[in-house]
Design a protein around this motif. Structure first.
Motif, PDB file in Angstrom:
ATOM      1  N   UNK A 117       0.843  -1.204   0.000  1.00  0.00           N
ATOM      2  CA  UNK A 117       0.000   0.000   0.000  1.00  0.00           C
ATOM      3  C   UNK A 117       0.881   1.259   0.000  1.00  0.00           C
ATOM      4  N   UNK A 118       1.893   1.246   0.860  1.00  0.00           N
ATOM      5  CA  UNK A 118       2.792   2.407   0.947  1.00  0.00           C
ATOM      6  C   UNK A 118       3.517   2.581  -0.397  1.00  0.00           C
ATOM      7  N   UNK A 119       4.030   1.459  -0.930  1.00  0.00           N
ATOM      8  CA  UNK A 119       4.773   1.519  -2.199  1.00  0.00           C
ATOM      9  C   UNK A 119       3.906   2.113  -3.311  1.00  0.00           C
ATOM     10  N   UNK A 120       2.627   1.754  -3.283  1.00  0.00           N
ATOM     11  CA  UNK A 120       1.710   2.161  -4.361  1.00  0.00           C
ATOM     12  C   UNK A 120       1.375   3.649  -4.326  1.00  0.00           C
ATOM     13  N   UNK A 121       1.174   4.185  -3.120  1.00  0.00           N
ATOM     14  CA  UNK A 121       0.625   5.548  -3.070  1.00  0.00           C
ATOM     15  C   UNK A 121       1.643   6.643  -2.727  1.00  0.00           C
ATOM     16  N   UNK A 122       2.820   6.237  -2.210  1.00  0.00           N
ATOM     17  CA  UNK A 122       3.783   7.270  -1.778  1.00  0.00           C
ATOM     18  C   UNK A 122       4.343   8.047  -2.966  1.00  0.00           C
ATOM     19  N   UNK A 123       4.368   9.372  -2.838  1.00  0.00           N
ATOM     20  CA  UNK A 123       4.967  10.193  -3.890  1.00  0.00           C
ATOM     21  C   UNK A 123       6.145  10.997  -3.353  1.00  0.00           C
ATOM     22  N   UNK A 124       6.345  10.952  -2.020  1.00  0.00           N
ATOM     23  CA  UNK A 124       7.505  11.637  -1.429  1.00  0.00           C
ATOM     24  C   UNK A 124       8.243  10.643  -0.524  1.00  0.00           C
ATOM     25  N   UNK A 125       9.504  10.969  -0.175  1.00  0.00           N
ATOM     26  CA  UNK A 125      10.327  10.058   0.632  1.00  0.00           C
ATOM     27  C   UNK A 125       9.688   9.778   2.004  1.00  0.00           C
ATOM     28  N   UNK A 126       9.850   8.545   2.472  1.00  0.00           N
ATOM     29  CA  UNK A 126       9.215   8.149   3.747  1.00  0.00           C
ATOM     30  C   UNK A 126      10.189   7.367   4.620  1.00  0.00           C
ATOM     31  N   UNK A 127       9.988   7.506   5.929  1.00  0.00           N
ATOM     32  CA  UNK A 127      10.631   6.584   6.873  1.00  0.00           C
ATOM     33  C   UNK A 127       9.545   5.607   7.299  1.00  0.00           C
ATOM     34  N   UNK A 128       9.787   4.320   7.071  1.00  0.00           N
ATOM     35  CA  UNK A 128       8.793   3.307   7.436  1.00  0.00           C
ATOM     36  C   UNK A 128       9.280   2.593   8.686  1.00  0.00           C
ATOM     37  N   UNK A 129       8.440   2.579   9.702  1.00  0.00           N
ATOM     38  CA  UNK A 129       8.841   2.030  11.006  1.00  0.00           C
ATOM     39  C   UNK A 129       8.062   0.751  11.298  1.00  0.00           C
ATOM     40  N   UNK A 130       8.774  -0.347  11.491  1.00  0.00           N
ATOM     41  CA  UNK A 130       8.117  -1.590  11.917  1.00  0.00           C
ATOM     42  C   UNK A 130       7.823  -1.478  13.401  1.00  0.00           C
ATOM     43  N   UNK A 131       6.549  -1.358  13.748  1.00  0.00           N
ATOM     44  CA  UNK A 131       6.148  -1.343  15.158  1.00  0.00           C
ATOM     45  C   UNK A 131       5.609  -2.721  15.538  1.00  0.00           C
ATOM     46  N   UNK A 132       5.003  -3.382  14.558  1.00  0.00           N
ATOM     47  CA  UNK A 132       4.537  -4.754  14.798  1.00  0.00           C
ATOM     48  C   UNK A 132       5.726  -5.627  15.186  1.00  0.00           C
ATOM     49  N   UNK A 133       5.447  -6.720  15.906  1.00  0.00           N
ATOM     50  CA  UNK A 133       6.490  -7.689  16.237  1.00  0.00           C
ATOM     51  C   UNK A 133       6.701  -8.603  15.036  1.00  0.00           C
TER      52      UNK A 133
END
Ligand SMILES: NC(=O)c1ccc[n+]([C@@H]2O[C@H](COP(=O)([O-])OP(=O)(O)OC[C@H]3O[C@@H](n4cnc5c(N)ncnc54)[C@H](O)[C@@H]3O)[C@@H](O)[C@H]2O)c1
Ligand SMILES: O=c1ccn([C@@H]2O[C@H](COP(=O)(O)OP(=O)(O)O[C@H]3O[C@H](CO)[C@@H](O)[C@H](O)[C@H]3O)[C@@H](O)[C@H]2O)c(=O)[nH]1
Length: 459
Positions: A117-133
């Motif tokens: 989902x993130x890959x599909x809609x992001x148009x600017x740089x992102x920091x993606x944080x794994x909060x799930x275990x």
């Protein structure tokens, strides 16, 4: 990167409280929690904060303070992803119920869907944080999905496991023992560290590589659960000797190398994390051919299952080897006090066993709604929904639940149970009146004086 807007995917037991505290401590950052579950988001947005989907002491107050200011709950996932510089993935990672790794591995489909989902809609740089275990090396998979979008948007991936315990989530978040951030990019790590630094002392913010961070989360849960299985194993030995597990726990806990916490013998640990994370650890170890390591940790689960079964077996044998047609009142359904969460609660398994022996079960829990009790039992598919409906009754008044019962089983350590009028309860029950205290919260001598046949764990 300067963070002005955060999005958290997953408005559950972790996403909700964690983001509420981040929003409270960072009034200049806009935090939006999104979820596919419309009903859950609607409950988070309910004007009456006593109707939030999650019960945690102190949570409603923080939501009331921040919601609509810099904390928002929404189902508009794409919009929130697009607008944010930092995205937390806080979706569920349950044990797989199908295919390879069934019953052991973590099901990563929800996490992967988020990454896509993130890959599909992001148009600017992102920091993606794994909060799930997540299993060790999951960041690698997320990275691979995000880096193969064909666009020139840049993604940094961080691991930031959550260590809060339910029932004390807000206090744990406000005063964490540590915050753990695993990553490669120093600037991404510092962007996240800065958010926590608003209230967490720098020396408590640990920076590691991604894999150490992922593995530390599974290891922490394995060690914690191991302590419970260890004391529960000793509780069985106590029941065959003249030893008292409370006295043993106190004596060993005063050794500063052992420490006093997490030594309460019980009906066995529940909750959504311990079993799932240890099974996952066992699966990972086995997948590397490390069978001695896998067997070692698997024993923690085996002992826990034994402890739950032992409790219901003991109840049945004490009631003259039959509970058929007898009313057993269960006080507590949540997996621990101060939460409405019932995932993997020992109460579910004990009730299921007793129902298979044709008992009638009466349930009272101060925070768990009636429909959750039925859905937990129906989910096991041991018997028809109609049979569960006929054999199980739920009560909103504990004194009604215990009336005419042959036995009371204490399943959760809710404080209010200690304050009940136990003489009144005794007089309303069938005689002999039995109490099976799965949490060792009542006083044995006092219960015996009232007239109860009282048994507890490891005494
Ligand atoms: N519960 C705890 O105490 C605890 C503590 C530490 C870590 N964890 C870990 O945190 C993670 C989340 O746990 P939880 O207890 O909050 O789970 P939860 O089930 O309460 O919440 C997860 C939420 O994610 C939503 N979701 C799933 N897929 C989605 C998607 N593709 N898009 C949007 N929303 C989606 C679900 O609808 C659900 O509301 C798990 O990995 C768990 O192991 C939990
Ligand atoms: O001495 C003890 C302590 C706990 N329990 C039981 O163990 C289970 C888990 O309790 P607890 O760890 O307090 O709650 P959780 O919310 O499951 O939190 C655990 O799981 C989370 C999810 O990964 C982690 O973030 C936390 O650090 C970790 O404590 C519950 O059934 C408790 O009743 C005992 O039987 N005896």
């Amino acid at each position: 990167m300067k963070i002005n807007k955060i999005c958290c995917i997953g408005a559950g037991y972790v996403g909700g409280p964690t983001m509420a505290v981040i929003a409270k401590k960072n009034p200049n950052i806009q935090v939006t929690i999104v979820d596919i579950n419309e009903e859950r988001i609607a409950a988070w947005n309910d004007e009456d904060v006593s109707k939030l989907p999650i019960y945690e002491p102190g949570l409603a107050e923080i939501v009331a303070e921040t919601r609509g200011k810099n904390l928002f709950f929404s189902t508009e996932i794409d919009k929130a992803i697009k607008e944010s510089e930092m995205i937390f993935i806080s979706v569920n990672t349950p044990t797989k119920t199908y295919g390879k790794g069934k019953g052991m591995a973590a099901d990563l489909k929800y996490v992967e869907l988020c990454a896509r989902n993130i890959a599909e809609v992001a148009t600017t740089d992102k920091i993606v944080v794994e909060k799930s275990t997540l299993p060790v090396r999951t960041a690698q998979a997320i990275k691979s999905i995000l880096h193969n979008t064909g666009s020139d948007v840049k993604f940094e991936i961080l691991s930031n496991p959550e260590f809060l315990a339910e029932g004390t989530a807000i206090q744990d978040l406000l005063h964490p023992d540590r915050v753990l951030i695993g990553g490669e990019s120093e600037s991404a790590i510092e962007s996240l560290a800065n958010i926590y630094a608003s209230w967490v002392p720098q020396e408590k913010i640990l920076r590691t590589n991604v894999w150490s961070s992922e593995l530390s989360k599974l290891t922490a849960n394995a060690f914690l659960a191991q302590r419970i299985s260890s004391i529960n194993a000793i509780s069985e030995l106590c029941e065959h000797t003249e030893a008292n597990v409370n006295e043993v726990a106190r004596a060993i806990g005063m050794d500063s190398r052992i420490g006093p916490k997490f030594l309460n013998a019980s009906i066995g640990f529940g909750g959504s994390c311990f079993q799932k994370d240890i099974l996952n650890l066992v699966y990972i170890a086995r997948s590397y051919g490390l069978n001695a390591v896998a067997d070692y940790w698997e024993q923690v689960i085996i002992l826990n299952d034994h402890q739950k079964r032992r409790f219901s077996d003991n109840l049945i044998s004490t009631l003259y080897n039959t509970v058929s047609g007898k009313k057993i009142a269960m006080l507590g359904w949540a997996f621990k006090k101060d939460t409405n969460d019932t995932r993997e609660s020992a109460a579910i398994y004990v009730a299921d066993h007793l129902l298979s022996e044709q008992a009638n079960i009466a349930v009272y829990d101060p925070k768990v709604p009636s429909k959750k009790v039925y859905s937990d039992l129906n989910y096991l598919e041991t018997r028809s929904e109609e049979e569960n409906k006929n054999l199980v009754a739920t009560f909103s008044d504990p004194y009604e639940a215990v009336k005419d019962a042959h036995a009371i089983a204490i399943m959760t350590e809710w404080d209010e149970f200690k304050t009940y009028d136990w003489e009144k309860i005794y007089s309303s029950m069938k005689k002999p009146a039995f109490i099976f205290d799965g949490r060792n919260i009542l006083d044995k001598a006092e219960m015996n004086t009232i007239g109860f046949e009282y048994s507890s764990i490891g005494q």
